[in-house]
Enzyme design. Structure first.
Site, PDB file in Angstrom:
ATOM      1  N   GLY A   1       0.479  -1.744  -0.391  1.00 10.83           N
ATOM      2  CA  GLY A   1       0.021   0.210  -0.041  1.00 10.83           C
ATOM      3  C   GLY A   1       0.966   1.474   0.039  1.00 10.83           C
ATOM      4  O   GLY A   1       0.356   2.125   0.793  1.00 10.83           O
TER       5      GLY A   1
ATOM      6  N   ILE B   1      -0.920   6.720   4.134  1.00  8.98           N
ATOM      7  CA  ILE B   1       0.381   6.876   5.666  1.00  8.98           C
ATOM      8  C   ILE B   1       1.139   5.642   4.190  1.00  8.98           C
ATOM      9  O   ILE B   1       2.431   6.054   4.369  1.00  8.98           O
ATOM     10  CB  ILE B   1      -0.242   5.858   5.872  1.00  8.98           C
TER      11      ILE B   1
ATOM     12  N   TYR C   1     -13.075  -5.029   9.817  1.00  6.48           N
ATOM     13  CA  TYR C   1     -11.881  -4.028  10.025  1.00  6.48           C
ATOM     14  C   TYR C   1     -12.087  -4.208  11.762  1.00  6.48           C
ATOM     15  O   TYR C   1     -10.276  -4.393  11.675  1.00  6.48           O
ATOM     16  CB  TYR C   1     -12.700  -2.476   9.912  1.00  6.48           C
TER      17      TYR C   1
HETATM   18  P1  NDP Z   1      -6.067   4.329   2.061  1.00  6.70           P
HETATM   19  O1  NDP Z   1      -7.555   4.590   1.055  1.00  6.70           O
HETATM   20  O2  NDP Z   1      -5.420   6.100   1.136  1.00  6.70           O
HETATM   21  O3  NDP Z   1      -4.600   3.724   1.039  1.00  6.70           O
HETATM   22  C1  NDP Z   1      -5.299   2.402   0.974  1.00  6.70           C
HETATM   23  C2  NDP Z   1      -3.669   1.624   0.920  1.00  6.70           C
HETATM   24  O4  NDP Z   1      -3.751   0.133   0.277  1.00  6.70           O
HETATM   25  C3  NDP Z   1      -3.521   2.078  -0.807  1.00  6.70           C
HETATM   26  O5  NDP Z   1      -2.461   1.932  -1.392  1.00  6.70           O
HETATM   27  C4  NDP Z   1      -3.798   0.087  -1.582  1.00  6.70           C
HETATM   28  O6  NDP Z   1      -2.957   0.960  -3.005  1.00  6.70           O
HETATM   29  C5  NDP Z   1      -3.194  -0.438  -1.036  1.00  6.70           C
HETATM   30  N1  NDP Z   1      -4.763  -1.594  -0.830  1.00  6.70           N
HETATM   31  C6  NDP Z   1      -5.727  -1.952  -0.578  1.00  6.70           C
HETATM   32  N2  NDP Z   1      -5.991  -3.335  -0.994  1.00  6.70           N
HETATM   33  C7  NDP Z   1      -5.100  -3.550  -1.527  1.00  6.70           C
HETATM   34  C8  NDP Z   1      -4.495  -4.690  -2.042  1.00  6.70           C
HETATM   35  N3  NDP Z   1      -5.810  -5.434  -1.686  1.00  6.70           N
HETATM   36  N4  NDP Z   1      -3.453  -5.021  -1.810  1.00  6.70           N
HETATM   37  C9  NDP Z   1      -2.508  -4.013  -1.752  1.00  6.70           C
HETATM   38  N5  NDP Z   1      -2.639  -3.221  -1.573  1.00  6.70           N
HETATM   39  C10 NDP Z   1      -3.899  -2.478  -0.933  1.00  6.70           C
HETATM   40  O7  NDP Z   1      -5.478   4.587   3.477  1.00  6.70           O
HETATM   41  P2  NDP Z   1      -4.552   4.913   4.592  1.00  6.70           P
HETATM   42  O8  NDP Z   1      -3.487   5.025   3.923  1.00  6.70           O
HETATM   43  O9  NDP Z   1      -5.260   5.354   5.085  1.00  6.70           O
HETATM   44  O10 NDP Z   1      -4.162   3.611   5.550  1.00  6.70           O
HETATM   45  C11 NDP Z   1      -3.167   2.764   4.918  1.00  6.70           C
HETATM   46  C12 NDP Z   1      -3.439   1.641   6.365  1.00  6.70           C
HETATM   47  O11 NDP Z   1      -3.503   2.716   7.769  1.00  6.70           O
HETATM   48  C13 NDP Z   1      -4.448   0.606   6.628  1.00  6.70           C
HETATM   49  O12 NDP Z   1      -3.906  -0.132   6.674  1.00  6.70           O
HETATM   50  C14 NDP Z   1      -5.523   1.200   7.249  1.00  6.70           C
HETATM   51  O13 NDP Z   1      -6.517   0.464   7.728  1.00  6.70           O
HETATM   52  C15 NDP Z   1      -4.305   1.555   8.194  1.00  6.70           C
HETATM   53  N6  NDP Z   1      -5.276   3.019   9.530  1.00  6.70           N
HETATM   54  C16 NDP Z   1      -5.739   4.002   8.306  1.00  6.70           C
HETATM   55  C17 NDP Z   1      -6.001   5.039   9.398  1.00  6.70           C
HETATM   56  C18 NDP Z   1      -6.993   6.430   8.673  1.00  6.70           C
HETATM   57  O14 NDP Z   1      -7.611   6.749   9.632  1.00  6.70           O
HETATM   58  N7  NDP Z   1      -6.435   6.738   7.671  1.00  6.70           N
HETATM   59  C19 NDP Z   1      -6.010   5.205  10.674  1.00  6.70           C
HETATM   60  C20 NDP Z   1      -5.674   3.278  11.343  1.00  6.70           C
HETATM   61  C21 NDP Z   1      -5.129   2.739  10.588  1.00  6.70           C
HETATM   62  P3  NDP Z   1      -3.970   1.319  -4.014  1.00  6.70           P
HETATM   63  O15 NDP Z   1      -3.739   2.680  -4.193  1.00  6.70           O
HETATM   64  O16 NDP Z   1      -2.700   0.800  -4.859  1.00  6.70           O
HETATM   65  O17 NDP Z   1      -4.962   0.098  -4.189  1.00  6.70           O
END
Ligand code: NDP
Length: 244
Positions: free
Chosen positions: A9, A14, A152
């Site tokens: 990701g 993040i 989740y």
């Molecule tokens: P975003 O939605 O901005 O990004 C999600 C990321 O996950 C993208 O890079 C996406 O890739 C990738 N992704 C989704 N599905 C897949 C998959 N099947 N295989 C590989 N990559 C995948 O979210 P955040 O940056 O906010 O989240 C990043 C992490 O932080 C997550 O694990 C989230 O649960 C965690 N988190 C976020 C919080 C928040 O408030 N934002 C709070 C707590 C935890 P692509 O763009 O190529 O699809």
């Protein structure tokens, strides 16, 4: 030799902040992405334009065969992974009773199974070299539970168990495993929150604002570096002190 970090990701939110932090810290940053090829290309170009070392790979972490193939290619080309950041994640907001088997499996498949697969892929090399750091991006909901986000929350709670147990198992081999547990961070994942809700959340947060991806990335980089050499099996909150 330049150290190598793999960030799942890694091209958005993040994960992208982590990729920049590692690359700017002198690491080779390998950014794994799933659905947005153009974004991935632009991110790598942006890092290279700064004179940094980066590459991107498509890797759907819910696909075991793809994870094996991509990590095999990384091992063949770089011969080492010093840090793995399991950041790929998807949210799922629904009542528990409306969360069917498919939705449950999807959330587990990315958030928890993905981390399991990627950790298994890097561990043989880390154990052989007797060094490495695996960092899970959990969530405060994995610690306290969120209504309407049961799948989740369960997946993120699973990451905490994975972290604590695996840290004990591979600590004697010189590999560290930790979990960063963010609060509310300003990324696309929270795009549905209204400005009013975001304002309220900021007010509830002792430090008076919601988090930025860079707040999380700094902690992740710390957990990969020698400065954290005696830290393993920990869940580290990056939430501005928010308690819900
Ligand atoms: P975003 O939605 O901005 O990004 C999600 C990321 O996950 C993208 O890079 C996406 O890739 C990738 N992704 C989704 N599905 C897949 C998959 N099947 N295989 C590989 N990559 C995948 O979210 P955040 O940056 O906010 O989240 C990043 C992490 O932080 C997550 O694990 C989230 O649960 C965690 N988190 C976020 C919080 C928040 O408030 N934002 C709070 C707590 C935890 P692509 O763009 O190529 O699809």
């Amino acid at each position: 030799m330049r150290r190598v970090a793999v960030i799942t990701g890694g091209t958005r939110g993040i994960g992208w902040a982590c990729a920049q932090a590692f690359a700017r810290g002198g690491w080779t940053a390998l950014l794994l992405w799933c659905s947005r090829a153009k974004t991935a290309r632009e991110r790598v170009e942006a890092l290279r334009a700064e004179g940094l070392d980066a590459e991107a790979f498509r890797c759907d972490v819910s696909d075991a065969a793809e994870v094996a193939r991509v990590f095999g290619e990384i091992e063949a080309r770089w011969r080492r992974v010093d840090a793995l950041v399991n950041c790929a994640g998807i949210a799922h907001i629904a009542l528990f009773q409306d969360t069917d088997e498919d939705a449950w499996r999807r959330v587990m498949g990315v958030n928890l199974d993905g981390a399991y697969r990627c950790a298994r892929a890097v561990l043989p090399g880390m154990i052989r070299r007797k060094s490495g750091s695996i960092i899970q991006i959990g969530s405060m909901w994995g610690e306290v539970g969120a209504s309407c986000e049961v799948a989740y929350s369960a997946a993120k709670a699973g990451l905490i168990g994975l972290t604590k147990a695996l840290a004990k198992e591979v600590g004697p081999s010189g590999v560290r495993v930790n979990c960063v547990s963010p609060g509310v961070i300003d990324t696309e994942m929270n795009a549905e929150l209204t400005p009013e809700t975001l304002r309220e959340l900021a007010e509830e947060t002792p430090l008076g604002r919601i988090g930025k991806p860079e707040d999380v990335a700094r902690t992740v980089l710390f957990l990969a570096e020698e400065d954290s050499a005696f830290i393993t099996g920990q869940v580290i909150g990056v939430s501005g002190g928010l308690v819900v």
